[in-house]
Design an enzyme around this catalytic site. Structure first.
Site, PDB file in Angstrom:
ATOM      1  N   GLU A  35      11.727  -1.887 -18.871  1.00  0.00           N
ATOM      2  CA  GLU A  35      10.529  -2.040 -19.990  1.00  0.00           C
ATOM      3  C   GLU A  35       9.230  -2.525 -19.280  1.00  0.00           C
ATOM      4  O   GLU A  35       8.029  -2.052 -19.563  1.00  0.00           O
ATOM      5  CB  GLU A  35      10.963  -2.071 -20.891  1.00  0.00           C
ATOM      6  N   HIS A  53      13.229   2.714 -22.350  1.00  0.00           N
ATOM      7  CA  HIS A  53      13.118   1.458 -23.298  1.00  0.00           C
ATOM      8  C   HIS A  53      12.006   2.582 -24.340  1.00  0.00           C
ATOM      9  O   HIS A  53      11.634   3.408 -23.466  1.00  0.00           O
ATOM     10  CB  HIS A  53      11.942   0.764 -22.590  1.00  0.00           C
ATOM     11  N   GLU A  57      19.751  -7.566 -21.429  1.00  0.00           N
ATOM     12  CA  GLU A  57      18.012  -6.617 -20.750  1.00  0.00           C
ATOM     13  C   GLU A  57      17.400  -7.856 -20.582  1.00  0.00           C
ATOM     14  O   GLU A  57      17.371  -8.737 -21.502  1.00  0.00           O
ATOM     15  CB  GLU A  57      17.777  -6.360 -22.369  1.00  0.00           C
ATOM     16  N   ASP A  61      19.277  -8.154 -25.660  1.00  0.00           N
ATOM     17  CA  ASP A  61      17.544  -8.538 -24.825  1.00  0.00           C
ATOM     18  C   ASP A  61      16.832 -10.112 -25.260  1.00  0.00           C
ATOM     19  O   ASP A  61      17.239 -10.623 -26.169  1.00  0.00           O
ATOM     20  CB  ASP A  61      16.676  -7.434 -26.152  1.00  0.00           C
ATOM     21  N   LYS A 117      18.096  -9.755 -30.211  1.00  0.00           N
ATOM     22  CA  LYS A 117      16.999  -9.855 -29.558  1.00  0.00           C
ATOM     23  C   LYS A 117      17.899 -11.384 -29.131  1.00  0.00           C
ATOM     24  O   LYS A 117      18.437 -12.155 -30.371  1.00  0.00           O
ATOM     25  CB  LYS A 117      15.862 -10.725 -29.799  1.00  0.00           C
TER      26      LYS A 117
END
Ligand SMILES: C[C@H](O)[C@@H](O)CC(=O)C(=O)O
Ligand SMILES: [Mg+2]
Length: 410
Positions: free
Chosen positions: A312, A362, A283, A257, A229
């Site tokens: 997602e 996802h 992402e 992400d 992340k």
């Protein structure tokens, strides 16, 4: 043979206190260093019962975060009259019509259409219908789909709003061609499973010590693809990405992400600074609704060898259509519970095939890893026939490969 009349629909609000451990935390939400500290992984959990003697039930969910579940549960109850006292045979006999009926409810459509809470509720309800159908046929969902006649399969999908890129006839042709080599691909899936990656070591709220410990364990377990992340604080990202890249080495795959944290120029600048860590994709770099913004970011990141992944929080097949048309993504991330169940997910898989874009669903949230494996295994066997650049998200269990399991939900 499908049988029975839907006699009961119940829905439960199921929550797990994942926020207590920082699991599921990302760059969206409160200000740094707080971040998305309170994602309590949850689900609106639907159970369908029929009056058939077999006693089989259909289980369907949609993934939610904490108190959002209350609102989805309310929407599921509002949809219930569409199912109660209906023959399962009539529902799946005209599944496109039934999908349309749910998504066109005169009073609920206004708070959609085909988006937001009402669409999440539609997904939960229809996931339960597919589960019940598969159970009555005595097959896992992926096998029900793989064995289904392509004409019947396309008759379950709603092509409204996407015929400018994919007609029913084109979808049928894709599935017809997908029949070649199907048996071998099914055997391959059963023997080897589907390639997978893990996010479990690198949630944003984890300390470096936790990240290191979980990453070592994941390496020991054999994982070779890792998602980290990013997006809240550049220096923090650089430190964490360096840490994880040093641990996994230059050959293993790293994905990043940002969970919608950036504006478009900021995304490009930020990723230029993280490019040295060789991410396969970034992402959700920006708002999930910003199709042209994604296109701008994609174009800017091509020279850096970084792809854009998103989906997602993509509302529906129409947004996916435009993301594909605008060349706004290199990895398409369907979500089994945000799109209108299997029906709408299949139309997106077929569009992705037409545009030759790999689908990497996802997952990770409550039940999602279980659900998406059915969709992606079907995709490999009957649609894409390829594993190139395709990875499913795994949690814990088997490394790098998701094994095929027996039911759709639980
Ligand atoms: C809030 C969720 O945990 C989100 O961070 C999940 C996500 O982006 C992913 O699994 O990918
Ligand atoms: Mg994500």
């Amino acid at each position: 043979m499908v049988r029975g009349r839907i006699s009961r629909l119940s829905v439960r609000d199921v929550r797990f206190p994942t926020s207590l451990g920082g699991h599921g935390s990302d760059a969206m939400g409160g200000a740094f260093p707080l971040q998305h500290t309170d994602p309590d992984y949850s689900a609106a959990y639907v159970v369908l019962e029929t009056d058939a003697e077999d006693g089989l039930k259909g289980y369907g969910i949609t993934f939610t975060l904490g108190k959002g579940t209350e609102v989805v549960v309310c929407a599921v109850n509002a949809l219930a009259p569409h199912l109660l006292n209906k023959d399962l045979g009539d529902i799946v006999g005209d599944f496109r019509g039934f999908y349309r009926q749910l998504t066109s409810d005169g009073q609920l459509r206004w708070i959609g259409p085909e988006k937001g809470v009402v669409h999440l509720a539609t997904a939960a309800v229809l996931n339960a219908v597919w589960d019940l159908w598969a159970k009555q046929e005595g097959k896992p969902l992926w096998k029900l789909l793989v064995d289904m006649d392509p004409r019947k399969l396309v008759s379950c999908l709603d092509f409204r709003y996407i015929t400018d890129v994919l007609t029913e006839e084109e979808a049928y042709e894709i599935l017809r061609k997908g029949q070649v080599g199907k048996k071998e691909r099914e055997e391959q899936m059963l023997a080897h499973g589907y390639p997978a990656y893990t996010t479990s070591c690198a949630w944003l709220g984890y300390s470096d010590a936790t990240l290191k410990q979980l990453c070592s364990k994941a390496l020991e377990d054999g994982w070779t693809r890792f998602k980290v992340k990013v997006g809240a604080d550049l220096q923090d990202d650089i430190r964490r990405c360096r840490l994880i890249r040093n641990m996994i080495g230059p050959e293993k795959t790293l994905m990043m992400d940002a969970n919608q944290r950036w504006d478009v120029p900021e995304a490009v600048e930020w990723m230029a600074k993280l490019a040295e860590f060789k991410p396969l994709w970034i992402e959700e770099p920006t708002s999930p609704d910003d199709i042209l913004g994604h296109a701008t970011i994609s174009k800017a990141l091509v020279p850096l060898g970084i792809g854009v992944a998103t989906g997602e929080q993509c509302h529906n097949r129409v947004i996916f259509k435009q993301l594909l048309q605008a060349k706004a993504l290199q990895f398409l991330q369907i979500d089994s519970c945000r799109l209108g169940s299997v029906n709408e997910n299949l139309s997106v898989l077929l569009m992705a095939k037409k545009f030759d874009i790999p689908v990497c669903p996802h997952a990770g949230g409550v039940g999602l890893c279980e659900l998406v494996q059915h969709l992606i295994i079907f995709d490999f066997i009957s649609v894409s026939a390829s594993l190139k650049d395709r990875y499913i998200r795994g949690v814990g269990r088997v490394c790098n490969q998701m094994e095929t399991r027996n039911s759709f939900c639980f």
